[in-house]
Design an enzyme around this catalytic site. Sequence first.
Site, mmCIF file in Angstrom:
data_model
loop_
_atom_site.group_PDB
_atom_site.id
_atom_site.type_symbol
_atom_site.label_atom_id
_atom_site.label_comp_id
_atom_site.label_asym_id
_atom_site.label_seq_id
_atom_site.Cartn_x
_atom_site.Cartn_y
_atom_site.Cartn_z
ATOM 1 N N CYS A 84 2.484 -5.004 1.319
ATOM 2 C CA CYS A 84 3.827 -4.453 1.099
ATOM 3 C C CYS A 84 4.728 -4.769 2.285
ATOM 4 C CB CYS A 84 3.755 -2.956 0.885
ATOM 5 S SG CYS A 84 3.272 -2.080 2.371
ATOM 6 N N GLU B 188 9.421 -8.633 -6.349
ATOM 7 C CA GLU B 188 8.296 -8.735 -5.420
ATOM 8 C C GLU B 188 7.280 -9.706 -6.027
ATOM 9 O OE1 GLU B 188 5.724 -5.255 -5.138
ATOM 10 O OE2 GLU B 188 5.447 -5.628 -3.001
HETATM 11 P P1 NAD Z 1 -0.084 -0.353 -9.067
HETATM 12 O O1 NAD Z 1 1.186 0.420 -9.041
HETATM 13 O O2 NAD Z 1 -0.355 -1.222 -10.243
HETATM 14 O O3 NAD Z 1 -1.341 0.648 -8.968
HETATM 15 C C1 NAD Z 1 -1.427 1.628 -7.969
HETATM 16 C C2 NAD Z 1 -2.232 2.814 -8.490
HETATM 17 O O4 NAD Z 1 -1.561 3.361 -9.620
HETATM 18 C C3 NAD Z 1 -3.640 2.450 -8.946
HETATM 19 O O5 NAD Z 1 -4.528 3.444 -8.515
HETATM 20 C C4 NAD Z 1 -3.528 2.424 -10.463
HETATM 21 O O6 NAD Z 1 -4.714 2.815 -11.106
HETATM 22 C C5 NAD Z 1 -2.415 3.411 -10.746
HETATM 23 N N1 NAD Z 1 -1.631 3.039 -11.933
HETATM 24 C C6 NAD Z 1 -1.327 1.782 -12.351
HETATM 25 N N2 NAD Z 1 -0.576 1.832 -13.461
HETATM 26 C C7 NAD Z 1 -0.401 3.145 -13.756
HETATM 27 C C8 NAD Z 1 0.294 3.833 -14.798
HETATM 28 N N3 NAD Z 1 0.951 3.185 -15.741
HETATM 29 N N4 NAD Z 1 0.269 5.178 -14.781
HETATM 30 C C9 NAD Z 1 -0.380 5.856 -13.811
HETATM 31 N N5 NAD Z 1 -1.066 5.243 -12.805
HETATM 32 C C10 NAD Z 1 -1.069 3.907 -12.768
HETATM 33 O O7 NAD Z 1 -0.142 -1.177 -7.703
HETATM 34 P P2 NAD Z 1 -1.180 -2.298 -7.272
HETATM 35 O O8 NAD Z 1 -0.906 -3.533 -8.071
HETATM 36 O O9 NAD Z 1 -2.543 -1.757 -7.253
HETATM 37 O O10 NAD Z 1 -0.756 -2.541 -5.742
HETATM 38 C C11 NAD Z 1 0.237 -3.437 -5.346
HETATM 39 C C12 NAD Z 1 1.572 -2.754 -5.148
HETATM 40 O O11 NAD Z 1 1.432 -1.717 -4.164
HETATM 41 C C13 NAD Z 1 2.632 -3.679 -4.598
HETATM 42 O O12 NAD Z 1 3.836 -3.434 -5.271
HETATM 43 C C14 NAD Z 1 2.742 -3.307 -3.136
HETATM 44 O O13 NAD Z 1 3.991 -3.578 -2.529
HETATM 45 C C15 NAD Z 1 2.496 -1.835 -3.206
HETATM 46 N N6 NAD Z 1 2.072 -1.313 -1.911
HETATM 47 C C16 NAD Z 1 2.968 -0.546 -1.225
HETATM 48 C C17 NAD Z 1 2.647 -0.068 0.029
HETATM 49 C C18 NAD Z 1 3.624 0.780 0.788
HETATM 50 O O14 NAD Z 1 3.204 1.452 1.727
HETATM 51 N N7 NAD Z 1 4.905 0.778 0.420
HETATM 52 C C19 NAD Z 1 1.385 -0.350 0.583
HETATM 53 C C20 NAD Z 1 0.478 -1.117 -0.147
HETATM 54 C C21 NAD Z 1 0.850 -1.596 -1.417
#
Ligand code: NAD
Length: 496
Positions: A284, A386
């Site tokens: 991120c 992104e």
């Molecule tokens: P994601 O949003 O797909 O998933 C994150 C979590 O949410 C997972 O545990 C997943 O099971 C859950 N999830 C997914 N879809 C859902 C839904 N529809 N309803 C409820 N829960 C749901 O993210 P990802 O692909 O695992 O991670 C990458 C993203 O995380 C990138 O956008 C990155 O920028 C972000 N990120 C942000 C930070 C920060 O501190 N800002 C740090 C690391 C990653």
Amino acid sequence: MSQVLTPCPNFIGGEWQTPSGASTPVFNPSTGDIIAECPAGGAAEVNAAVEAAHAAFPGWRDTPPIERARIFFKYRQLVEENFDLLCKTVSREHGKTHAEARGSIFRGLENIEYACGIPTLLFGDSLKNIARGVDCETINLPLGVCVGITPFNFPAMVPLWMYPLALACGNTFVLKPSEKVPLCAVLLGQLLEQAGIPKGVFNIVHGGRESVDALLTHPKVKAVSFVGSTPIAKYIYDTATKHGKRCQANGGAKNYIVVMPDADVAKTVENLSTAAFGCAGERCMAGSTAITVGAAGDRLMPELIAAARAIKVGPTDRAAQPDMGPVITAAHRDRVLSLLASGEKEGARIVADGRGVKIADAPKGFYVGATIVDNVQTGMTLAREEVFGPVLNVMRMDDLDAAIELANKSAFGNGAAIFTNNGRAAREFTMRVKAGMVGVNVGVPATMAMFPFTGWDDSFYGDLHIQGKEAVQFYTQQKVISSRWFGGDVGDVWKK
Ligand code: NAD
């Protein structure tokens, strides 16, 4: 030949349980092989975990902070002793190189170290005689059951951002790791059990949306920490707060790195390349867009392109290490490729091309090589969204004002950086750029455990950020106690 799958149990009330129902495959992205099956979870498992955490809360809350800290000193030691195993697990389920995995676990370890300081972090304030004979003090108390929902890109570090401090504050916890990388969380849970965490204080429930929704709506959950993509962060924040919970939800990002004409070319190229392509761009805080100012673009590009082309991509699950590993899934690789195709169609130029990279001894792995896209323009999809892959956009501007204006148009506000030798330009940038974490000649200004992780705008929903003193505030509620003892003025008791 079928592989032996790694067990992926839930951890509920101090028991490791593998439910027999539905599951989703966990891949080794280096090879494309399935290495585990992640339980789909659901309302029943979530309810059991929350109830266990709720039952364990009074005993844990009343455990003196110094005793809670002792468990984290022990945990710190166990994580250090198991560092290699944790790194290999991160590499195997996520695809980070060993060096990147080490860095990420180290960042996680720092959060455990921070939690070890809980006796002083929990200090309140007090003032005697706020009115005649009346004393006042604030005390910081835990909330109850807290929840952590984490993304795929840092399988150990992001969970470690959350539960060590939440637990050290006296809360109990339910972790819902990413279903794409659940194995590190299991290992971290086993180590916490070995460190002596009482039954039910820390729980793990796997799964996807169903588990998340059950956590967000459970009446006994008091607070939710989330890290993931922006649309889900917004959904989590809206749903959790609607159900009366505290929530901190970190979202996605698009981070700009401004390069001034006076920047040191070699050092800037080295840092820019690490910021854009480190962890295959799945950070991120990745520096995903370089804004070159004036002559900086032409000075920088030849070396930058050469650096990207020199990055060796390959499998990270063996002794010989590449410079960069795969991306997380085949679907994610295809998304990155389709964003690149859209950029090209809209007029951008791919000047270092990582598409079509083939790895002879890992033909089914999910690879994209380091890619640089020049002439990216504001309206393009590639400029807005992104990408979360090893892709560096280059946008060219005439002066610093225009560069800041461009960066500030982003809907996100996670990180930004400037490369320059000019203090005045650096000062102007740090004061005016719209981002929560800003670097001066630091390409990835991600904060360490003692500072909050301060995303802004669409990179964060909530009030109190993850890490540092803000996180202590998030995981505690204040009580203000005013006391008066009847019977006369100060000193009376001594006269008797
Ligand atoms: P994601 O949003 O797909 O998933 C994150 C979590 O949410 C997972 O545990 C997943 O099971 C859950 N999830 C997914 N879809 C859902 C839904 N529809 N309803 C409820 N829960 C749901 O993210 P990802 O692909 O695992 O991670 C990458 C993203 O995380 C990138 O956008 C990155 O920028 C972000 N990120 C942000 C930070 C920060 O501190 N800002 C740090 C690391 C990653």
